[in-house]
Design a protein around this motif. Structure first.
Motif, PDB file in Angstrom:
ATOM      1  N   UNK A  67      35.149 -36.988  43.361  1.00 16.40           N
ATOM      2  CA  UNK A  67      34.427 -37.975  42.560  1.00 16.40           C
ATOM      3  C   UNK A  67      32.999 -37.496  42.308  1.00 16.40           C
ATOM      4  N   UNK A  68      32.500 -37.793  41.101  1.00 14.36           N
ATOM      5  CA  UNK A  68      31.123 -37.495  40.726  1.00 14.36           C
ATOM      6  C   UNK A  68      30.321 -38.780  40.805  1.00 14.36           C
ATOM      7  N   UNK A  69      29.142 -38.688  41.438  1.00 18.14           N
ATOM      8  CA  UNK A  69      28.261 -39.844  41.644  1.00 18.14           C
ATOM      9  C   UNK A  69      26.939 -39.568  40.933  1.00 18.14           C
ATOM     10  N   UNK A  70      26.400 -40.547  40.183  1.00 17.86           N
ATOM     11  CA  UNK A  70      25.112 -40.334  39.520  1.00 17.86           C
ATOM     12  C   UNK A  70      23.963 -40.567  40.490  1.00 17.86           C
ATOM     13  N   UNK A  71      22.734 -40.401  40.021  1.00 20.70           N
ATOM     14  CA  UNK A  71      21.560 -40.495  40.888  1.00 20.70           C
ATOM     15  C   UNK A  71      21.314 -41.903  41.420  1.00 20.70           C
ATOM     16  N   UNK A  72      21.953 -42.900  40.830  1.00 21.40           N
ATOM     17  CA  UNK A  72      21.818 -44.289  41.296  1.00 21.40           C
ATOM     18  C   UNK A  72      22.947 -44.692  42.237  1.00 21.40           C
ATOM     19  N   UNK A  73      23.822 -43.724  42.568  1.00 23.53           N
ATOM     20  CA  UNK A  73      24.905 -43.995  43.500  1.00 23.53           C
ATOM     21  C   UNK A  73      26.161 -44.570  42.876  1.00 23.53           C
ATOM     22  N   UNK A  74      26.227 -44.588  41.549  1.00 20.97           N
ATOM     23  CA  UNK A  74      27.407 -45.120  40.856  1.00 20.97           C
ATOM     24  C   UNK A  74      28.422 -44.013  40.587  1.00 20.97           C
ATOM     25  N   UNK A  75      29.686 -44.314  40.768  1.00 20.33           N
ATOM     26  CA  UNK A  75      30.750 -43.356  40.465  1.00 20.33           C
ATOM     27  C   UNK A  75      30.810 -43.156  38.956  1.00 20.33           C
ATOM     28  N   UNK A  76      30.811 -41.890  38.537  1.00 21.63           N
ATOM     29  CA  UNK A  76      30.902 -41.541  37.120  1.00 21.63           C
ATOM     30  C   UNK A  76      32.355 -41.362  36.726  1.00 21.63           C
ATOM     31  N   UNK A  77      33.129 -40.740  37.598  1.00 21.72           N
ATOM     32  CA  UNK A  77      34.538 -40.526  37.312  1.00 21.72           C
ATOM     33  C   UNK A  77      35.164 -39.549  38.284  1.00 21.72           C
ATOM     34  N   UNK A  78      36.442 -39.307  38.082  1.00 23.45           N
ATOM     35  CA  UNK A  78      37.202 -38.399  38.926  1.00 23.45           C
ATOM     36  C   UNK A  78      36.998 -36.964  38.459  1.00 23.45           C
ATOM     37  N   UNK A  79      36.834 -36.066  39.420  1.00 25.99           N
ATOM     38  CA  UNK A  79      36.627 -34.658  39.109  1.00 25.99           C
ATOM     39  C   UNK A  79      35.152 -34.315  39.048  1.00 25.99           C
ATOM     40  N   UNK A  80      34.869 -33.048  38.783  1.00 24.09           N
ATOM     41  CA  UNK A  80      33.498 -32.574  38.699  1.00 24.09           C
ATOM     42  C   UNK A  80      32.979 -32.807  37.282  1.00 24.09           C
ATOM     43  N   UNK A  81      32.202 -33.865  37.117  1.00 22.20           N
ATOM     44  CA  UNK A  81      31.645 -34.238  35.805  1.00 22.20           C
ATOM     45  C   UNK A  81      30.126 -34.061  35.781  1.00 22.20           C
ATOM     46  N   UNK A  82      29.600 -33.208  36.647  1.00 20.58           N
ATOM     47  CA  UNK A  82      28.155 -33.066  36.783  1.00 20.58           C
ATOM     48  C   UNK A  82      27.463 -32.733  35.474  1.00 20.58           C
ATOM     49  N   UNK A  83      28.019 -31.824  34.693  1.00 21.06           N
ATOM     50  CA  UNK A  83      27.327 -31.415  33.465  1.00 21.06           C
ATOM     51  C   UNK A  83      27.210 -32.563  32.453  1.00 21.06           C
ATOM     52  N   UNK A  84      28.040 -33.580  32.570  1.00 25.27           N
ATOM     53  CA  UNK A  84      27.931 -34.732  31.654  1.00 25.27           C
ATOM     54  C   UNK A  84      26.693 -35.566  31.966  1.00 25.27           C
ATOM     55  N   UNK A  85      26.076 -35.356  33.129  1.00 20.12           N
ATOM     56  CA  UNK A  85      24.883 -36.113  33.503  1.00 20.12           C
ATOM     57  C   UNK A  85      23.603 -35.508  32.930  1.00 20.12           C
ATOM     58  N   UNK A  86      23.680 -34.328  32.356  1.00 18.31           N
ATOM     59  CA  UNK A  86      22.511 -33.710  31.717  1.00 18.31           C
ATOM     60  C   UNK A  86      22.337 -34.305  30.326  1.00 18.31           C
ATOM     61  N   UNK A  87      21.140 -34.784  30.029  1.00 19.26           N
ATOM     62  CA  UNK A  87      20.888 -35.253  28.672  1.00 19.26           C
ATOM     63  C   UNK A  87      19.525 -34.860  28.218  1.00 19.26           C
TER      64      UNK A  87
END
Length: 64
Positions: free
Chosen positions: A44-64
């Motif tokens: 699971x990928x977690x954002x900087x606020x501790x919320x689950x983003x989704x299943x799998x490695x989705x880290x690059x989707x957090x770059x904006x």
């Protein structure tokens, strides 16, 4: 695993993904601010606020 540098189309570093001792991957922006983590044991990928983003490695989707 070593630190992975993420670049934009002009070759500038926009972020990094680095492993922690426990195997968790941490995404940081170019300023060094943590944007999120990926925990492989939970898949699971977690954002900087501790919320689950989704299943799998989705880290690059957090770059904006």
């Amino acid at each position: 695993m070593t630190t992975q540098f993420l670049g934009d189309e002009k070759g500038r570093t926009i972020g990094t993904i680095a492993p922690m001792v426990n195997g968790v991957l941490v995404l940081r922006n170019a300023k060094g601010q943590s944007l999120g983590t990926y925990a492989p044991e939970r898949n699971v990928t977690i954002d900087s606020k501790g919320r689950a983003v989704g299943t799998g490695n989705l880290l690059t989707t957090l770059l904006h």
